[in-house]
Motif scaffolding. Structure first.
Motif, mmCIF file in Angstrom:
data_model
loop_
_atom_site.group_PDB
_atom_site.id
_atom_site.type_symbol
_atom_site.label_atom_id
_atom_site.label_comp_id
_atom_site.label_asym_id
_atom_site.label_seq_id
_atom_site.Cartn_x
_atom_site.Cartn_y
_atom_site.Cartn_z
ATOM 1 N N ASP A 38 0.828 -1.215 0.000
ATOM 2 C CA ASP A 38 0.000 0.000 0.000
ATOM 3 C C ASP A 38 0.862 1.265 0.000
ATOM 4 O OD1 ASP A 38 -2.424 -1.277 -0.013
ATOM 5 O OD2 ASP A 38 -2.655 -1.241 2.168
ATOM 6 N N ARG A 72 -17.231 7.951 -0.880
ATOM 7 C CA ARG A 72 -16.229 7.631 -1.887
ATOM 8 C C ARG A 72 -16.119 8.759 -2.910
ATOM 9 N NH1 ARG A 72 -18.718 2.078 -2.103
ATOM 10 N NH2 ARG A 72 -19.182 2.410 -4.289
ATOM 11 N N PHE A 95 -6.917 8.819 -8.037
ATOM 12 C CA PHE A 95 -7.550 7.494 -7.979
ATOM 13 C C PHE A 95 -8.889 7.613 -7.275
ATOM 14 C CE2 PHE A 95 -6.656 6.798 -3.475
ATOM 15 C CZ PHE A 95 -5.526 7.597 -3.262
ATOM 16 N N ARG A 96 -9.679 6.558 -7.365
ATOM 17 C CA ARG A 96 -10.961 6.523 -6.673
ATOM 18 C C ARG A 96 -10.735 6.199 -5.205
ATOM 19 N NH1 ARG A 96 -14.974 2.990 -10.269
ATOM 20 N NH2 ARG A 96 -13.465 2.831 -11.972
ATOM 21 N N GLY A 97 -10.794 7.219 -4.372
ATOM 22 C CA GLY A 97 -10.529 7.055 -2.945
ATOM 23 C C GLY A 97 -11.741 7.409 -2.111
ATOM 24 N N GLN A 103 -5.230 9.121 2.558
ATOM 25 C CA GLN A 103 -5.759 8.024 1.751
ATOM 26 C C GLN A 103 -4.767 6.866 1.781
ATOM 27 O OE1 GLN A 103 -8.648 8.480 -0.353
ATOM 28 N NE2 GLN A 103 -8.941 10.592 0.356
ATOM 29 N N THR A 105 -3.969 3.448 -0.495
ATOM 30 C CA THR A 105 -4.322 2.767 -1.755
ATOM 31 C C THR A 105 -3.174 1.866 -2.166
ATOM 32 O OG1 THR A 105 -4.850 3.079 -4.102
ATOM 33 C CG2 THR A 105 -3.422 4.739 -3.107
ATOM 34 N N ASP A 106 -3.510 0.800 -2.887
ATOM 35 C CA ASP A 106 -2.440 -0.011 -3.474
ATOM 36 C C ASP A 106 -2.032 0.543 -4.835
ATOM 37 O OD1 ASP A 106 -4.483 -0.738 -5.157
ATOM 38 O OD2 ASP A 106 -4.522 -2.853 -4.569
ATOM 39 N N ALA A 110 -4.642 3.699 -9.832
ATOM 40 C CA ALA A 110 -4.237 5.116 -9.777
ATOM 41 C C ALA A 110 -3.506 5.508 -11.059
ATOM 42 C CB ALA A 110 -3.337 5.342 -8.575
#
Lengths: 332, 332
Positions: A38, A72, A95-97, A103, A105-106, A110
């Motif tokens: 992540d 979201r 990215f969709r966060g 945030q 995210t992996d 992104a």
């Protein structure tokens, strides 16, 4: 880290009708800890978009946001800690966060935001999801050709203004539909549409007939409802209609009917439904073209910027009441 | 000439709702005299079709039939006198003529009817306008591929039964919608559809979900109204919808609304309007294919034949009340 608190916005209750700020909870929590693979990112901009209204009603095709869930949304963030190889510390990514100041995210979905994009929030607007929506929907679904008469609703919004400007670049005559003299003035004077109809000031049907005496070749619809109906009765033979948004019904639990099918038969029209998630394969072309048009001074945009994540609920309520002007973003 | 009287049917008044025989006048007049370049023809078969309801309301795209006017319709006729070179005395031709026993035409839009076609009335049905409608609409607008799940309404009618049979020939799974057990039995047992839903006997939505558990890839609509709405909510991703007829609203002066546009967006569907007049360029291919399929025993049809032009008004009333079964023709 400089800021050890994590502001987050959660759905407090499902709104009835137009959302209000009180439908959301703004709470503080600990900064999340990224796991293996992540990245921890500091959010800079959050995009507010009408589709979120569907998510909090539990009926959007991207899935529901349940009561108590984090809201979201697409965010622009700077990578602060990276346990994954995809992006480096210091990279700016979109990215969709979630609606939160930190945030995790992996990074799988992104994309890098070019540091040259100024303001960076454009990566959420005409260079982001709304821009791709307009680009893919207009160029790939509407089959435009030079000389076509194009009508687009929500013309001062990020999708509508982009559709109209791409249509102008492609040699079409472009008529916008927007609410109020200020938006209409911007649409013609700044965004360069040939005309803009103020649906709050005059009856739509006669106005469309005046601006499009030979009918509408392409209609790009962002609203549904009465506006869609008025345009559908005035399609030219062989018209193409792209259905992109349903602002007129997002705030209601009822499902209102649509235009009579005779409108489609009479015009031998082709009507297509557009969902931007289907068009990721066009993003590279879109980004290349949009950056070139922007550099050439061919793209104008309008942003409606709210400062502070704690003000996101009120800003979203304003968006869903149609009282925004331009792409809604929250600067975090 | 053997028969010196000319029976003709004129519109007496615009019907309110479902037409009745009394909306028409059946009168005798002199046999018309063909001018230079014209042919006098003896009518053999008259086609009765739902689009005529729009003509007598004054709102069909082919133009209005005014009160007092001769009713219009496609006829099969034998050429009796020819002052024109296009066809010879004794030729059997089909063209858009009138509800009368003697026809005068310049033959400009007439086509020869192969004397081998038996009964000749097929040239008004599966080998005529309804057949071409099905062929062009299904093959050119619906973009079928083998394995597609196809739903078609008014499945025992000439257009619907032809669409389903062509779809079967192309390797699709075909589900009809029809009213009553007799029609449904014919649709599956004679026309060879995979299934037929009796909309009078069960709720459409659950029935479509049972027959099309993965959604509807192609919907060919001949009716509009509630049937259209029920199918639109059950489209598969990437579905194609062909709008061909609006039986549900022909008898009303109101213009009812259509399905919510979310049905199209959700499925990323393509919806197209079909008017057969646009597809004359496909008639040669259609006739060749349809005759071959017919000879191979792959096309089944059902005709609803009325004897005598004087009975055409009552037959038309029966058609518009949905009480016919198969292609309506009047034998003159």
């Amino acid at each position: 880290m400089a800021d050890e608190t994590n502001l987050e916005v959660r759905l407090k209750r499902r709104p009835g009708g137009v959302p209000v700020a009180e439908d959301f909870d703004v709470v503080e929590g600990p900064v999340p800890v990224p796991g293996a693979g992540d990245m921890l990112c500091r959010a800079r901009y959050l995009s507010l978009d009408p589709y979120m209204r569907g998510q909090i009603s539990g009926r959007h095709l991207s899935g529901a946001v349940e009561v108590g869930d984090l809201m979201r949304g697409e965010v622009i963030s700077d990578v602060v800690t990276s346990n994954a190889g995809r992006f480096d510390v210091g990279d700016r990514i979109a990215f969709r966060g979630h609606w939160q100041s930190w945030q995790v995210t992996d990074g799988a979905e992104a994309r890098l935001v070019d540091p040259a994009i100024d303001p960076p929030s454009l990566a959420l607007g005409i260079l982001g999801m709304p821009g791709l929506t307009a680009y893919a929907g207009f160029l790939h679904l509407a089959e435009p050709k030079a000389g076509d008469v194009v009508v687009v609703s929500a013309a001062s919004g990020p999708v509508g203004s982009m559709v109209g400007q791409i249509a102008r670049i492609k040699g079409c005559r472009v008529v916008g539909i927007a609410g109020g003299p200020e938006k209409c003035r911007w649409v013609t004077e700044e965004a360069g549409f040939d005309a803009c109809i103020d649906y709050k000031a005059e009856e739509l049907g006669p106005a469309i007939e005046r601006e499009c005496p030979n009918g509408v070749d392409i209609y790009f619809d962002n609203v549904g409802g009465d506006v869609l109906d008025a345009v559908m009765w005035r399609l030219a033979l062989g018209a193409r209609v792209v259905l992109c948004g349903l602002m007129a019904q997002y705030n209601t639990d009822e499902i209102p009917p649509g235009p009579n099918p005779a409108t489609i038969i009479k015009a031998r029209a082709t009507v297509r439904g557009l969902v931007v998630y289907d068009h990721e394969d066009k993003r590279a072309d879109f980004t290349r073209d949009a950056l070139a048009w922007l550099a050439a001074g061919k793209l104008h945009y309008r942003e409606d910027v709210t400062e502070g994540l704690e003000n996101a609920p009120a800003a979203f309520a304003r968006l869903m009441a149609g009282r925004n002007f331009g792409k809604m973003v929250v600067k975090i």
